[in-house]
Write an enzyme that holds these catalytic residues in place. Structure first.
Site, PDB file in Angstrom:
ATOM      1  N   TYR A  53      -3.518   3.459   1.755  1.00  0.00           N
ATOM      2  CA  TYR A  53      -2.193   3.853   2.841  1.00  0.00           C
ATOM      3  C   TYR A  53      -1.122   3.462   3.638  1.00  0.00           C
ATOM      4  O   TYR A  53      -2.176   2.156   3.393  1.00  0.00           O
ATOM      5  CB  TYR A  53      -3.511   3.537   4.304  1.00  0.00           C
ATOM      6  CG  TYR A  53      -5.471   4.421   3.435  1.00  0.00           C
ATOM      7  CD1 TYR A  53      -4.775   5.422   2.366  1.00  0.00           C
ATOM      8  CD2 TYR A  53      -5.960   4.551   3.934  1.00  0.00           C
ATOM      9  CE1 TYR A  53      -6.081   7.082   2.447  1.00  0.00           C
ATOM     10  CE2 TYR A  53      -7.245   5.694   3.840  1.00  0.00           C
ATOM     11  CZ  TYR A  53      -7.397   6.286   2.725  1.00  0.00           C
ATOM     12  OH  TYR A  53      -8.723   7.013   2.583  1.00  0.00           O
ATOM     13  N   SER A  54      -0.595   3.593   3.921  1.00  0.00           N
ATOM     14  CA  SER A  54      -0.021   5.028   3.482  1.00  0.00           C
ATOM     15  C   SER A  54       1.576   5.075   2.819  1.00  0.00           C
ATOM     16  O   SER A  54       2.127   4.630   3.016  1.00  0.00           O
ATOM     17  CB  SER A  54       0.513   5.707   5.122  1.00  0.00           C
ATOM     18  OG  SER A  54       1.738   4.983   5.601  1.00  0.00           O
TER      19      SER A  54
END
Length: 316
Positions: A53-54
């Site tokens: 992420y991300s």
């Protein structure tokens, strides 16, 4: 707030986990700090993230969410043991940085610890099944990390019942740590992969369950009711599949229960998951304090038997 025990880990967590997939994506660092402060001030205590992420945001490489959480932990003034940090390994971060080999896990955990600015991860999850790596190798790596104190508990995400059973058998037969936490996709629409054999196995083995996509990528908020509603939305591409007859029946049931209780559709949808036997806590994310306030309300809802029946029938 009443805490729940996360399976055999013994970790007490509130009935809702903050989804850190938005950090570094639809929530910048300043907003993320505000959201985390408000989340913990409301009595919640667990954050879910992943090393990937991300990475899908242009210019990002992965780890942005962990980095934001680490900075927040450092500046928040909260004791480390006030937060249950859950992160994951195994998603594709580039050549040689994918899967569940012992070599990659031992490197990836150091990267996550550095970004999180902590000396241990409370729950470390295998993000995806890895057909190329034996369970023995992966669980052996976790065994070393547990002995070193770098992780406190191991778990997995996205395993089916057969895969989880196989992993548990390897743990028992080879005296290796087992997966004590599972993170499946689960919500009023996406029920088939967890309800049934997988849920039964988790209950029988006392495995803590923290489910993701609790609002079906935002669909169960009631915000999206036509393809036109998806235009310009960052989540639009993932929501279109829900715009079918069954999806509309579920929204109709949510509308009815919401009207009866005065709660929002999103709050009802999360409360339904929290009430499901075998689920410790759903994961949900927010990108504004208003959204977070709504999420917090879901933990205080007790659905009536009639409301549960209505929702079950619409979503079956």
């Amino acid at each position: 707030m009443q805490k729940r025990t996360l399976g055999r880990t013994g970790l007490p967590i509130a009935p809702l986990v903050f989804g850190g997939n938005v950090f570094g994506w639809t929530a910048d660092e300043k907003t993320s700090f505000q959201l985390l402060d408000a989340f913990f001030d409301a009595g919640f205590n667990a954050i879910d993230t992943a090393d990937v992420y991300s990475s899908w945001v242009p210019g990002n490489v992965g780890g942005e969410s962990e980095t934001i959480i680490g900075k927040w932990l450092k500046q928040s003034g909260r004791a480390r043991d006030e937060a249950v940090i859950i992160t994951k390994v195994g998603s594709d971060l580039g050549p040689g940085k994918k899967g569940l080999s012992a070599k990659w896990i031992m490197q990836a955990v150091e990267d996550s610890l550095r970004r999180l600015q902590t000396d241990h991860i409370d729950v470390y999850l295998s993000h995806w099944p890895d057909d190329e790596t034996p369970y023995e190798e992966t669980l052996g790596a976790y065994d070393k990390l547990l002995q070193q104190g770098k992780i406190r508990h191991a778990g997995a995400s996205n395993l089916n019942a057969e895969q989880l059973r196989a992993a548990l058998d390897v743990s028992a037969n080879q005296n290796l740590p087992r997966y004590d936490v599972l993170q499946p996709e689960y919500n009023l629409y996406d029920r088939a992969s967890f309800d049934g054999p997988l849920r039964n196995l988790c209950i029988a083995e006392e495995i803590g369950v923290i489910s993701y996509f609790g609002l079906a990528r935002g669909f169960l908020s009631g915000k999206y009711r036509s393809h036109k509603d998806l235009e310009g939305s960052a989540r639009g591409s993932g929501v279109g599949k829900y715009l079918d007859g069954r999806g509309m029946r579920i929204l109709g049931a949510l509308d009815e229960v919401a009207a009866d209780t005065g709660n929002t559709q999103a709050e009802i949808a999360l409360a339904w998951i929290m009430a499901r036997k075998g689920v410790t806590a759903p994961i949900a994310s927010a990108t504004s304090l208003k959204q977070l306030e709504s999420l917090a309300k879901s933990a205080a809802i007790t659905l009536s038997d009639e409301a549960v029946r209505l929702l079950n029938e619409a979503s079956e």
